[in-house]
Write a protein that holds these residues in place. Structure first.
Motif, short mmCIF file in Angstrom:
data_model
loop_
_atom_site.label_atom_id
_atom_site.label_comp_id
_atom_site.label_asym_id
_atom_site.label_seq_id
_atom_site.Cartn_x
_atom_site.Cartn_y
_atom_site.Cartn_z
N ALA A 56 0.84 -1.20 0.00
CA ALA A 56 0.00 0.00 0.00
C ALA A 56 0.88 1.25 0.00
O ALA A 56 0.64 2.19 -0.77
CB ALA A 56 -0.92 0.00 1.22
N LEU A 114 -5.26 1.93 6.43
CA LEU A 114 -4.34 0.93 5.85
C LEU A 114 -2.92 1.08 6.37
O LEU A 114 -1.98 0.53 5.80
CB LEU A 114 -4.33 1.05 4.31
CG LEU A 114 -5.61 0.64 3.57
CD1 LEU A 114 -5.46 0.89 2.08
CD2 LEU A 114 -5.95 -0.83 3.83
N THR A 149 -0.76 -2.35 7.13
CA THR A 149 -0.68 -3.45 6.15
C THR A 149 0.74 -3.92 5.87
O THR A 149 0.94 -4.96 5.23
CB THR A 149 -1.34 -3.03 4.82
OG1 THR A 149 -0.79 -1.78 4.39
CG2 THR A 149 -2.85 -2.87 4.99
N PHE A 172 -4.66 -8.17 -1.16
CA PHE A 172 -5.64 -7.41 -0.39
C PHE A 172 -7.04 -7.94 -0.66
O PHE A 172 -7.34 -8.45 -1.74
CB PHE A 172 -5.62 -5.93 -0.80
CG PHE A 172 -4.50 -5.13 -0.18
CD1 PHE A 172 -3.45 -5.73 0.49
CD2 PHE A 172 -4.49 -3.74 -0.30
CE1 PHE A 172 -2.42 -4.98 1.05
CE2 PHE A 172 -3.47 -2.98 0.25
CZ PHE A 172 -2.43 -3.60 0.92
N SER A 173 -7.91 -7.81 0.33
CA SER A 173 -9.33 -8.08 0.10
C SER A 173 -9.88 -6.99 -0.81
O SER A 173 -9.25 -5.94 -1.02
CB SER A 173 -10.09 -8.07 1.42
OG SER A 173 -10.10 -6.75 1.97
N MET A 220 -10.12 -3.69 1.00
CA MET A 220 -8.81 -3.04 1.16
C MET A 220 -8.36 -2.39 -0.14
O MET A 220 -7.79 -1.30 -0.15
CB MET A 220 -7.78 -4.05 1.65
CG MET A 220 -8.00 -4.53 3.07
SD MET A 220 -6.93 -5.92 3.52
CE MET A 220 -5.32 -5.12 3.59
N LYS A 221 -8.65 -3.06 -1.27
CA LYS A 221 -8.29 -2.48 -2.57
C LYS A 221 -9.07 -1.21 -2.83
O LYS A 221 -8.53 -0.22 -3.36
CB LYS A 221 -8.55 -3.50 -3.68
CG LYS A 221 -7.54 -4.65 -3.72
CD LYS A 221 -7.89 -5.66 -4.80
CE LYS A 221 -6.88 -6.81 -4.81
NZ LYS A 221 -7.24 -7.85 -5.80
N ARG A 272 -10.23 0.82 -0.55
CA ARG A 272 -9.69 1.85 0.33
C ARG A 272 -8.34 2.37 -0.18
O ARG A 272 -8.03 3.55 -0.05
CB ARG A 272 -9.57 1.33 1.76
CG ARG A 272 -10.90 1.33 2.50
CD ARG A 272 -10.74 1.02 3.96
NE ARG A 272 -10.47 -0.39 4.18
CZ ARG A 272 -10.06 -0.92 5.32
NH1 ARG A 272 -9.83 -0.13 6.36
NH2 ARG A 272 -9.86 -2.20 5.45
N LEU A 273 -7.54 1.46 -0.75
CA LEU A 273 -6.27 1.89 -1.32
C LEU A 273 -6.52 2.79 -2.54
O LEU A 273 -5.82 3.79 -2.73
CB LEU A 273 -5.42 0.67 -1.73
CG LEU A 273 -4.04 0.96 -2.34
CD1 LEU A 273 -3.21 1.87 -1.44
CD2 LEU A 273 -3.30 -0.35 -2.61
N GLY A 281 -17.96 -3.40 5.10
CA GLY A 281 -17.12 -2.55 4.25
C GLY A 281 -17.88 -1.37 3.70
O GLY A 281 -17.34 -0.26 3.58
#
Length: 307
Positions: free
Chosen positions: A95, A123, A126, A134-135, A138-139, A141-142, A168
């Motif tokens: 990340a 994040l 991480t 990543f889930s 998470m992707k 959010r990135l 989420g």
């Protein structure tokens, strides 16, 4: 200084014989969260791509922060962050490495913004985990973290909750609220999850077959979403006749499951129930309710098909 972050005038995008956008006049006020609603193929993504400079209109004009000339628009777009379709990530980078690479590519000075942005989207912990592992949440959010690099004043988010689990979705909603309230970031968000938009947006735009049908504030929408008495009885057909004859109104709907939505006499629930009971009808459910964004949207585009 313009009070609008984005304005379009007669914005049209034509592909061969069909119109993706048809004379769209949109206004997004500074500091708002604008929920952009429409079915697949309605024109949401096309308008978002034009706003971000990834596509060009066939006709009409677009203004960003009051800027309308092409050179000014290029400068104005530096004040925008966006997630369009799915976030573009470097899968074999962490990340932090993803954000650092994007910072360098975009010429954003100083490295402090990377750590701050990672913390903002949750994040920061991480470590060495690569983006490909990543889930989906998470992707997303990135992707949002990348969009937030450089402290944008305007966020354009195309389906940012797509594929997220319920938790989420809630986390993304709360983060966007915080960005709007604490940082004053204006947000344009398209989403299929209308129940979430209803909890988030301050303004709405409804697009259908490339035409912007309506722009409405959250307060105006609340007033437009009709209140009604939800009635379930053992004989819906008889109940419909009783309501029409005894209560003197045809302002009701009989739903496919037999439930009745009565839009009149909201202030006389006792009268409604006593009239139905007097005709020998067994009342199974009786409660005041109100339409939500989903039902309003369905009614609005349903009417548009017959205009």
């Amino acid at each position: 200084m313009s009070e609008y972050v984005l304005q379009t005038n007669g914005l049209t995008k034509k592909f061969k014989a069909s119109y993706a956008l048809d004379k769209v006049n949109m206004s997004i006020r500074k500091g708002s969260i604008y929920g952009f609603i429409g079915q697949n193929g309605a024109g949401k993504s096309t308008l978002i791509r034009v706003a971000a400079g990834l596509a060009f209109p066939t006709e009409g004009t677009i203004e960003l922060f009051g800027a309308a000339e092409e050179r000014e628009l290029v400068r104005a777009r530096k004040r925008i962050g966006s997630i369009i379709e799915s976030p573009a990530l470097f899968p074999n980078m962490t990340a932090r490495e993803n954000l650092e690479a994007n910072r360098i590519l975009r010429g954003i000075p100083g490295k402090d913004c990377v750590a701050k942005t990672l913390e903002l989207v949750g994040l920061q912990g991480t470590g060495r985990k690569k983006a490909k592992n990543f889930s989906l949440g998470m992707k997303q959010r990135l992707g949002l973290a990348i969009a937030l690099l450089g402290d944008p004043e305007f966020l354009i988010l195309d389906e940012p909750t797509n594929g997220l689990d319920p938790m989420g979705v809630v986390e993304m909603r709360e983060l966007l609220k915080r960005l709007n309230q604490e940082r004053g970031i204006t947000i344009l968000i398209s989403s299929h999850i209308l129940s979430e938009l209803y909890l988030l947006a301050s303004h709405y735009g409804i697009i259908h077959h490339g035409r912007l049908l309506e722009q409405v504030t959250a307060e105006e929408l609340k007033a437009k979403c009709q209140q009604y008495v939800h009635i379930k009885v053992d004989n819906p057909d008889k109940a419909a006749a009783v309501i029409q004859n005894e209560l003197g109104t045809s302002d009701f709907e009989v739903m496919p499951d037999g439930a009745i939505r009565l839009f009149k006499h909201m202030d006389r629930p006792g009268k409604i129930s006593s009239v139905l009971a007097a005709e020998g009808l067994e009342i199974e459910q009786f409660m005041p309710m109100g339409e939500d964004l989903e039902s309003y949207f369905a009614k609005r585009i349903g009417g548009a098909d017959h205009e």
